[in-house]
Design an enzyme around this catalytic site. Structure first.
Site, PDB file in Angstrom:
ATOM      1  N   SER A   4       1.158   1.975   5.442  1.00 45.76           N
ATOM      2  CA  SER A   4       0.858   0.629   5.843  1.00 45.76           C
ATOM      3  C   SER A   4       1.292   0.338   7.270  1.00 45.76           C
ATOM      4  O   SER A   4       0.931  -0.789   7.817  1.00 45.76           O
ATOM      5  CB  SER A   4       1.353  -0.297   4.698  1.00 45.76           C
ATOM      6  OG  SER A   4       0.555  -0.376   3.694  1.00 45.76           O
ATOM      7  N   LYS A  38      -1.151  -0.890   9.793  1.00 44.98           N
ATOM      8  CA  LYS A  38      -1.482  -2.273   9.769  1.00 44.98           C
ATOM      9  C   LYS A  38      -1.177  -2.971  10.991  1.00 44.98           C
ATOM     10  O   LYS A  38      -1.750  -3.891  11.567  1.00 44.98           O
ATOM     11  CB  LYS A  38      -0.934  -3.178   8.674  1.00 44.98           C
ATOM     12  CG  LYS A  38      -1.662  -2.892   7.240  1.00 44.98           C
ATOM     13  CD  LYS A  38      -0.921  -3.594   6.076  1.00 44.98           C
ATOM     14  CE  LYS A  38      -1.395  -3.541   4.515  1.00 44.98           C
ATOM     15  NZ  LYS A  38      -1.658  -2.158   4.062  1.00 44.98           N
ATOM     16  N   TYR A  61       1.406  -9.791  -0.572  1.00 42.98           N
ATOM     17  CA  TYR A  61       1.144  -8.532   0.206  1.00 42.98           C
ATOM     18  C   TYR A  61      -0.266  -7.644  -0.241  1.00 42.98           C
ATOM     19  O   TYR A  61      -0.215  -7.623  -1.765  1.00 42.98           O
ATOM     20  CB  TYR A  61       2.044  -7.567  -0.007  1.00 42.98           C
ATOM     21  CG  TYR A  61       2.024  -6.307   1.281  1.00 42.98           C
ATOM     22  CD1 TYR A  61       1.890  -6.585   2.303  1.00 42.98           C
ATOM     23  CD2 TYR A  61       2.380  -5.217   0.707  1.00 42.98           C
ATOM     24  CE1 TYR A  61       1.559  -5.543   3.296  1.00 42.98           C
ATOM     25  CE2 TYR A  61       2.163  -3.954   1.293  1.00 42.98           C
ATOM     26  CZ  TYR A  61       1.902  -4.035   2.767  1.00 42.98           C
ATOM     27  OH  TYR A  61       1.909  -3.121   3.655  1.00 42.98           O
TER      28      TYR A  61
END
Length: 409
Positions: free
Chosen positions: A84, A87, A189
């Site tokens: 992640s 991101k 999230y």
């Protein structure tokens, strides 16, 4: 620069091909000792940690092994799956397109991607376990997606998503991805950044991998960051490690590198600590680094500003302990979200200032940017579950050591 010597220099792993250690100030040796101790105790398999200001690396250390079974020494150019942490790259990409007028933060995202039209909100389950849905009252916007207030939530940290997906497998008529709440009303999230990736692709007319190369990683010289790795990069890759029932670390075989033409900006990318630190330095320096400009200073300031009001962020309760522990990185500290990062509203004792920015990747890779104290750091390990307790201890020891060394705590 404070420079870590690594376990090879300490004679704890084979030293073939490892350069002689560089003498460094006592403060750097203190960080080294803390990270080496975690490796010697077999609490983490190996780690690369780096910190920098806007222009210069101030600490670099590599300790332990890429694979605990093979004892292959870590090096600063070790390749990691950073999950992640991609991101942040995707958020930068979207904001570049906002600057260019191709995307808008507060218009319905469905104007660009029609799949985001007519979203359904899960309101609960009836007595038979059938999901109850209603149309969303608000459109999902790019700002919602970037701040994790869209309503999309990951099953890893949301049992309602797990329950819904089980019901949806038995009823194909149900929407594949409902919203867990009305857009803009809560923080969860989730996979909204995958939708941001789609918006970037549609608005730019190119795949997210090519977009990164042409607009972010290429200009910044991040040559070890990408969705696909070469054979030479594979030879530098760290293995994933998991903990057995007794907490002992066990190396897993490498993931298969299946050919694919489609990628997502929500996960699934590779990088190194030096590469990722360059991105952090660019963001710390108002969007510029070594002649490359990726964002305007006003956009950087907006990324670093709370975008969700009084909504609490950053605390996650696991629905799958094999993949993640419960997550609360800063107990008792108020957390918010900007356009790409979590923000600690309060200062963290002995380390980052209030208003610092951070996030992480599933396999225990972490970064932070402290705009006030002008320092950024990255630490990379390859361990499951996420928020591994020993990995977090190493992270905190590294971070506090950096602030002590700089006299900024």
């Amino acid at each position: 620069m404070l420079r870590g010597a690594g376990l090879a220099a300490a004679g704890l792993v084979p030293s073939a091909g490892v350069a002689a250690p560089v003498r460094k100030p006592l403060q750097g040796e203190t960080i080294d000792a803390a990270l080496q101790a975690k490796v010697i105790a077999k609490e983490i398999p190996g780690v690369v940690a780096m910190a920098a200001n806007e222009t210069s690396v101030v600490y670099q250390g590599a300790f332990g092994a890429r694979n605990i079974a093979a004892a292959t020494p870590m090096s600063s150019d070790t390749v990691f799956r950073i999950a992640s942490m991609v991101k942040l790259l995707t958020s930068v990409a979207a904001l570049q397109l906002v600057e260019r007028g191709k995307l808008k933060l507060d218009e319905p995202a469905a104007n660009i991607d029609p799949t985001l039209a007519s979203c359904q909100v899960l309101t609960g389950f009836d007595a038979k376990g059938v999901p109850q849905l209603r149309p969303a009252h608000r459109p999902v916007t790019l700002r919602n997606l970037l701040t994790h207030t869209s309503g999309f939530s990951y099953p890893l940290w949301d049992p309602n998503v797990v329950r819904y997906l089980k019901a949806a497998r038995a009823d194909p008529a149900l929407p594949r991805r409902p919203l867990m709440f009305e857009p803009g009303t809560r923080w969860a999230y989730g996979g909204g950044i995958d939708n941001v990736s789609q918006l970037v692709e549609i608005a730019s007319g190119m795949g997210i991998d090519r977009y990164f190369t042409e607009n972010i990683t290429g200009p910044l010289g991040m040559n070890d960051t990408g969705f696909v790795i070469t054979g030479q990069q594979r030879a530098r890759q760290a293995s994933l490690h998991v903990r057995d029932a007794g907490g002992k670390l066990v190396a897993r075989p490498f993931e298969k590198l299946a050919p694919t033409a489609a990628f997502s900006g929500g996960g699934g990318i590779y990088s190194t600590a030096p590469d990722y630190l360059v991105l952090l330095q660019a963001l710390l320096n108002g969007g510029r680094f070594r002649g490359a400009s990726i964002l305007r200073p006003d956009t950087i300031a907006m990324m670093s500003t709370n975008q969700i009001g009084n909504i609490e962020a950053g605390i996650l309760k696991t629905a799958n302990p094999a993949l993640s522990n419960d997550v609360d990185f800063f107990p008792g500290i108020h957390l918010r979200w900007g356009l790409g990062h979590m923000i600690n509203v309060d200062p963290v004792r002995d380390s980052r200032a209030a208003g610092s920015l951070t996030w992480a990747g599933l396999f225990n890779t972490y970064y932070w940017i402290d705009p006030k104290k002008r320092i950024a750091g990255v630490i990379m390990m390859q361990i499951l579950p996420f928020a591994d307790r020993q990995a977090l201890v190493a992270y905190r020891q590294f971070e506090r050591g950096i602030y002590r060394a700089l006299g900024a705590a």
